[in-house]
Motif scaffolding. Sequence first.
Motif, short mmCIF file in Angstrom:
data_model
loop_
_atom_site.label_atom_id
_atom_site.label_comp_id
_atom_site.label_asym_id
_atom_site.label_seq_id
_atom_site.Cartn_x
_atom_site.Cartn_y
_atom_site.Cartn_z
N GLY A 87 1.02 -1.12 -0.33
CA GLY A 87 0.10 -0.30 0.21
C GLY A 87 0.83 0.98 -0.21
N GLU A 88 1.96 0.73 -0.39
CA GLU A 88 3.28 2.15 -0.64
C GLU A 88 2.96 2.83 -1.43
OE1 GLU A 88 6.87 1.00 0.79
OE2 GLU A 88 6.18 0.67 2.49
N ASP A 89 2.86 2.41 -2.68
CA ASP A 89 2.66 3.44 -3.90
C ASP A 89 1.75 2.63 -5.00
OD1 ASP A 89 5.13 4.64 -3.95
OD2 ASP A 89 6.51 3.23 -4.42
N ARG A 90 0.91 3.97 -5.04
CA ARG A 90 -0.70 3.20 -5.94
C ARG A 90 -0.08 2.05 -7.45
NH1 ARG A 90 -3.33 8.04 -8.15
NH2 ARG A 90 -1.19 9.20 -8.52
N TRP A 91 1.06 1.82 -7.88
CA TRP A 91 1.80 1.53 -8.68
C TRP A 91 2.65 1.04 -9.12
CZ3 TRP A 91 0.38 6.58 -10.72
CH2 TRP A 91 -1.43 6.69 -11.45
N THR A 92 3.37 -0.89 -9.20
CA THR A 92 4.60 -0.81 -9.80
C THR A 92 4.34 -0.03 -11.24
OG1 THR A 92 5.41 -2.48 -8.34
CG2 THR A 92 6.40 -2.95 -10.17
N ARG A 93 5.70 0.96 -11.72
CA ARG A 93 5.84 0.61 -13.48
C ARG A 93 6.97 -0.10 -13.78
NH1 ARG A 93 3.99 6.18 -13.98
NH2 ARG A 93 2.75 7.85 -12.13
N ILE A 94 5.90 0.25 -14.93
CA ILE A 94 7.42 -0.26 -15.81
C ILE A 94 7.72 0.19 -16.73
CG2 ILE A 94 6.86 -2.31 -18.16
CD1 ILE A 94 4.76 -3.68 -16.62
N THR A 95 8.99 0.69 -16.98
CA THR A 95 9.69 2.20 -17.34
C THR A 95 10.16 1.87 -18.01
OG1 THR A 95 11.29 1.89 -15.65
CG2 THR A 95 9.38 3.21 -14.91
N ASN A 96 10.71 0.95 -18.45
CA ASN A 96 11.81 0.13 -19.59
C ASN A 96 10.43 -0.07 -20.72
OD1 ASN A 96 14.75 0.86 -18.51
ND2 ASN A 96 13.45 -0.56 -16.99
#
Length: 508
Positions: A116-125
């Motif tokens: 619950g720390e970040d809304r998302w895990t971002r795929i950035t590559n």
Amino acid sequence: MRQERRTFLQTVGAAGIGSLALGGNASAQSDDVEVITLENVGAESPSSEFAPDDGFADLGWLTEGPLAVVRVTSLDSDGEGSFKWATQADDDELGIEDVGRRIIVFEVGGVIDLGGEDRWTRITNEKTYVAGQTAPSPGITLIRGGINVSADDCVIQHIRVCGGHAGHEGDANWHPDSRTDDDSENIVWDHCTSVWGLEQTLSVGYDTVDTTFTNNLIAEGLNEIAHRDPPRGYGTLVGDRAENVTLAGNVWAHNRSRNPRLKNDSQSAVVNNVLYNYDWGPTLDDSTVATIEGNAFLRPVSDNPAVRGDGQVHVADNYTDGDVSLYDGDLQHHDDRLLWPESLDALPSSDVLEHNLANVGARPAERIAVEERILQDVAEGTGDWVDHEAEGGGYPDFEGTTREIDSLEGDISDWLSQHTRAVELGEDPPGEGPGTEPPAIDGTQTADTTGDGLHNDFTGSGSTTTTDVNVFFENVDNPDVTNYPQYYDFDGNGQVSVTDVVELFEHL
């Protein structure tokens, strides 16, 4: 490496054995980076009528060059070996800057608690392929957060996301979901499960181009939320100016609205989906362009038309089991399809319910309780909207599992396909179960005649001769050999190369 019509002995000669053995392996690796190729991916789904490249997204980037293998070895939310690390570490950090594309494979299965720390895990590559089918049972389930694909040319397969409140009750800024980010291009979500979103559950961003959602379960967007008015329960938003969106073979279940919501200037093909227990079905703005064909609208809970709004639309072969009209009178109807992916073939709507119930979700052959319950609701006409993940059974809590993946090289299409068949059809994954004999080589099944587990007989003669060594050498870069090191790794370094041929030769 492959030496057609030349034998191992002719090429190397007896005097050259020692120097060849000192030359190391001939794999496509550098500085411990595994580099593979995919020659056949996405054209067909083992289980479903809808394959990842049946939509507008183009999977050509997967087969046009090598991919670096990035292994997820930890269920931690971050740190080296985690899913977050695998998706966000820069190419230079991983030592793959010369490759520029990656396939993420999983040596762990279980729950990744994002806390619950970040809304998302971002795929950035960009050019990232998340191959969730490679994870051991019970697969990969992310909880207390979502996934945001913030890069172009990405494929996400066989992943579960359970967002939920995650302890943020009353926090208006907390709304985890799964989505393609704004301005992204060429994204595929295939065979994924997304539940318990607080705004959307699995959505397409604004100003995107060429997005494909196939075979996904999109369900139980949380409805009555204390800090949100009006009630949500949202499924899928297709953002303003999203071009060429394919939504095919999915199930939206127990979402009040946005099933899907097709916003201004968006262009979508909504084909062969099941919508169940909904208030609002597809909704079109006046500048929306859509083809809506072959869908099943089941158990509507209001008298709203199944497809509503005032956009440009072609509709065909849709049906509803409710006492409501199929189409809003303000829609601007067209006789011909307004847009359609070239390789997509629609099923008759009468076949869609049975087909989709059998095939949607992260691992159709191995569903978890929340998936089974929701799909049983659809099949039996039961269930209702939920306001909190606790009402949906709460977050999964699996014991973590591990399964080591042998060193990968060459074309791994068959290896990856067998993992896909395992999670979609229930077959054995590579290296497990009774069907694990390696493929035949030049029409002959190789065999172990010494009892050490290594296949030393390539010709069916019952022993090892120079002819067997030659056949091994001629096929040492054949994926039917390189993808099965458990049978051909004679030098014990975890992979197959010319040094294994040397080792076999020296045991004659």
